[in-house]
Motif scaffolding. Structure first.
Motif, PDB file in Angstrom:
ATOM      1  N   VAL A  15       0.834  -1.204   0.000  1.00 34.16           N
ATOM      2  CA  VAL A  15       0.000   0.000   0.000  1.00 34.16           C
ATOM      3  C   VAL A  15       0.865   1.249   0.000  1.00 34.16           C
ATOM      4  O   VAL A  15       0.635   2.201  -0.747  1.00 34.16           O
ATOM      5  N   LYS A  16       1.929   1.204   0.802  1.00 32.98           N
ATOM      6  CA  LYS A  16       2.833   2.338   0.932  1.00 32.98           C
ATOM      7  C   LYS A  16       3.639   2.554  -0.356  1.00 32.98           C
ATOM      8  O   LYS A  16       3.739   3.667  -0.862  1.00 32.98           O
ATOM      9  N   GLN A  17       4.173   1.454  -0.896  1.00 31.69           N
ATOM     10  CA  GLN A  17       5.044   1.565  -2.063  1.00 31.69           C
ATOM     11  C   GLN A  17       4.304   1.930  -3.349  1.00 31.69           C
ATOM     12  O   GLN A  17       4.845   2.626  -4.197  1.00 31.69           O
ATOM     13  N   THR A  18       3.061   1.461  -3.493  1.00 35.60           N
ATOM     14  CA  THR A  18       2.352   1.751  -4.736  1.00 35.60           C
ATOM     15  C   THR A  18       1.566   3.054  -4.647  1.00 35.60           C
ATOM     16  O   THR A  18       0.938   3.462  -5.623  1.00 35.60           O
ATOM     17  N   GLY A  19       1.592   3.718  -3.491  1.00 30.45           N
ATOM     18  CA  GLY A  19       0.852   4.973  -3.335  1.00 30.45           C
ATOM     19  C   GLY A  19      -0.642   4.756  -3.463  1.00 30.45           C
ATOM     20  O   GLY A  19      -1.373   5.588  -3.982  1.00 30.45           O
ATOM     21  N   TYR A  20      -1.090   3.609  -2.994  1.00 32.84           N
ATOM     22  CA  TYR A  20      -2.503   3.240  -3.022  1.00 32.84           C
ATOM     23  C   TYR A  20      -3.361   4.365  -2.447  1.00 32.84           C
ATOM     24  O   TYR A  20      -3.083   4.867  -1.352  1.00 32.84           O
ATOM     25  N   GLY A  21      -4.367   4.808  -3.195  1.00 31.78           N
ATOM     26  CA  GLY A  21      -5.263   5.854  -2.695  1.00 31.78           C
ATOM     27  C   GLY A  21      -4.691   7.255  -2.782  1.00 31.78           C
ATOM     28  O   GLY A  21      -5.296   8.195  -2.299  1.00 31.78           O
TER      29      GLY A  21
END
Ligand code: ZN
Length: 87
Positions: A15-21
């Motif tokens: 979530v952190k690495q893909t910039g989810y949201g």
């Protein structure tokens, strides 16, 4: 209503690495994590009940006033703000 769905499980690293949201798009996902710390002050605030306003209202003579909408309400809608650290 969010339901725990195994197909939606993401790791917090993912979530952190893909910039989810990000930057401002709400996304839902499921995760299994251990909560390490919950900030206990300010868990909720009295908010304006107008849809999409959410501004904090100020109590004045038994009424709750929204400065953004210039309206007073008999009761605020409490909104929860939960800050926690997990890993
Ligand atoms: Zn308002």
């Amino acid at each position: 209503m969010a339901v725990f769905n195994r197909a939606d499980i993401r790791s917090l690293d993912e979530v952190k690495q893909t910039g989810y949201g990000m930057p401002d798009k709400p996304e839902t996902f499921s995760a299994r994590a251990t909560i390490m710390h919950i900030k206990s002050d300010n868990i909720s605030y009295p908010a304006c009940p107008t849809p999409n306003c959410n501004k904090k209202v100020i109590e004045d003579a038994g009424k709750w006033k929204c400065e953004k909408c210039s309206q007073s309400f008999s009761a605020p809608e409490h909104r929860f703000v939960l800050h926690f650290l997990c890993e």
